[in-house]
Write a protein that holds these residues in place. Structure first.
Motif, short mmCIF file in Angstrom:
data_model
loop_
_atom_site.label_atom_id
_atom_site.label_comp_id
_atom_site.label_asym_id
_atom_site.label_seq_id
_atom_site.Cartn_x
_atom_site.Cartn_y
_atom_site.Cartn_z
N TYR A 177 19.64 157.84 89.30
CA TYR A 177 20.49 156.66 89.13
C TYR A 177 21.53 156.56 90.24
N HIS A 180 27.15 154.80 89.90
CA HIS A 180 28.56 155.18 89.83
C HIS A 180 29.27 154.79 91.12
N ASP A 186 27.97 163.90 90.36
CA ASP A 186 27.48 162.84 89.51
C ASP A 186 28.16 161.57 90.04
N GLU A 218 21.85 153.91 85.51
CA GLU A 218 21.58 154.81 84.39
C GLU A 218 21.49 154.03 83.07
N TYR A 317 33.94 166.46 86.67
CA TYR A 317 33.01 165.41 86.22
C TYR A 317 33.75 164.13 85.83
N HIS A 318 33.24 163.01 86.31
CA HIS A 318 33.80 161.68 86.02
C HIS A 318 35.29 161.58 86.31
ZN ZN Z 1 27.95 159.87 85.06
#
Ligand code: ZN
Length: 431
Positions: A177, A180, A186, A218, A317-318
């Motif tokens: 994907y 983002h 990620d 995603e 993450y994120h």
């Molecule tokens: Zn993500």
């Protein structure tokens, strides 16, 4: 460092600043950049409102600018400095709001005071800003101007697909994907490593399998893609991988398919066991990406994931801390190498049978090394062990597991034995 490691990282650097979402120009622009590497990669547009199973393609979101002006005239949460400052899919707004009202639309992380969180609101009309806790703590009562120059319109969802044909109709699928904004492990690591992997696959001579590369937003993207292609996928895909979070150096990890024992799972475990024995093993209960769709009941595709630090399971993450410093050329390159080995193993995974009874006489065929070194002894040992189990019932992968040798290290031996007609191919593939 290998040149290709630097190239992979450089592509991450190029894509990093672009503002992406599940739809919109940022996704398109990013896909166009990947097309430079993969000219055969096709771009598809699926109109807003298109039904796909229980979902429908949302309105397309684009954004030009966003910021907040504080009571003392300071510009904060500037989208042009970090696209993470705006809640992804925010509706347009141009208003003056009180300090109290603003608070309801601010997102920060008290436990990570220097990080800007990544927040989305795809399916609920909302607006908001993401800010570091440190900066938020400095805000004083007063009137704030909030400005988001975004647009939600009937448009389309974009995805990319590349089919690299092989001798067989049977397919190996890689899905990744690209939705983002400026986030590295990620998300950019996945599509970038997949792009270089696809480039490498297209150069494999005498490719046995057909390869399907899917670059989607995603969740909604995999649902849209499956709604259009699941029958073909169910018929042809013998192994598949959701490629995500493959950029850092902390660990390797594995998330199984729902069935848990598909060819994808077996190959992933085989490669990781030999390359990075300390890898972290997750359960399907820890899933969180497109394997949710690919492995759902009735779709039942053999899709698992080989990752580095898994989404949801590393502090950066994120958040804005998942940036270009979190990933590295080495981390990306090692993942690329692992996926290459996965492909090599699947390509090699025939069922062979011996054409002679008892041990073949290797000496007269020049298959015994004339000089005996420790390494040549090992090669002979591996060859004899391989032959000992090669009975037309076990796949090469199963034999490699039994004799505890990485399958890719048996390639020369198997090629030689086939060339000498000592071994013949039984059928294309078995798990
Ligand atoms: Zn993500």
């Amino acid at each position: 460092m290998e040149d290709i490691a630097k190239e992979i990282y450089k592509l991450c650097e190029e894509l990093f600043p672009i503002n992406r979402s599940i739809t919109g120009d940022g996704f398109r622009q990013s896909l166009s950049i990947l097309q430079r590497y993969l000219p055969e990669l096709k771009k598809f547009e699926v109109p807003t409102g298109t039904k796909c199973f229980d979902w429908e393609v949302p309105k397309e979101w684009n954004i030009k600018d966003a910021y907040i002006i504080t009571p003392d005239g300071k510009k904060i949460c500037d989208f042009k400095k970090s696209n993470l400052h705006v809640v992804n899919y925010s509706i347009p707004i141009n208003r003056v709001v009180s300090f109290e009202e603003l608070q309801k639309h601010l997102y920060s992380l008290p436990n990570q005071p220097d990080a800007i969180p990544y927040i989305t609101s795809y399916y609920k009309k909302n607006w908001g800003f993401c800010i570091t806790q440190k900066e938020r703590d400095k805000l004083k009562p007063g009137n704030y101007k909030v400005f988001i120059d975004s647009e939600l319109k009937d448009g389309s969802l974009t995805y990319g697909e590349l089919i690299i044909p092989g001798k067989s109709k049977k397919e190996i699928m890689f899905s990744t994907y690209l939705c983002h904004p400026s986030l590295a492990n990620d998300n950019l690591s996945g599509p970038v490593v997949t792009t270089f992997l696809a480039k490498w696959i297209s150069n494999i001579k005498d490719r046995k399998y057909t390869y399907r590369i899917i670059i989607i937003p995603e969740t909604i993207g995999s649902i849209v893609y499956l709604s259009r292609n699941y029958k073909t996928l169910k018929e042809n895909v013998i192994a598949g991988f959701n490629v995500t979070c493959v950029g850092d150096e902390r660990t390797f990890s594995y998330l199984p398919s729902r069935q848990g024992d598909t060819l994808s799972d077996k190959v992933a475990l085989h490669v990781l066991k030999h390359v990075y024995p300390n890898f972290k093993k997750y359960s399907f209960l820890d899933r969180g990406s497109d394997e949710r769709q690919y492995c759902s009941p009735g779709i039942d595709l053999p899709v698992c994931s080989v990752m580095r630090s898994k989404y949801g399971d590393y502090p950066e993450y994120h958040t804005s801390l998942d940036d270009l410093n979190f990933i590295s050329p080495k981390g990306l390159f090692e993942s690329y190498e692992v996926y290459k080995k996965i492909v090599e193993c699947i390509e090699m995974n025939d069922i062979l049978y011996p054409t002679v009874l008892c041990e073949p006489q290797l000496g007269k065929r020049g298959l015994y090394p004339t000089i005996s070194t420790k390494n040549s002894k090992n090669i002979v040992k591996d060859m004899m062990n391989f032959l000992a189990y090669c009975d037309g019932s076990l796949s090469n992968l199963e034999i490699a597991e039994k004799i505890n040798v990485p399958l890719w290290k048996l390639k020369d031996i198997i090629d030689k034995l086939k060339k000498e007609n000592i071994l013949k191919e039984k059928k294309l593939n078995k798990g």
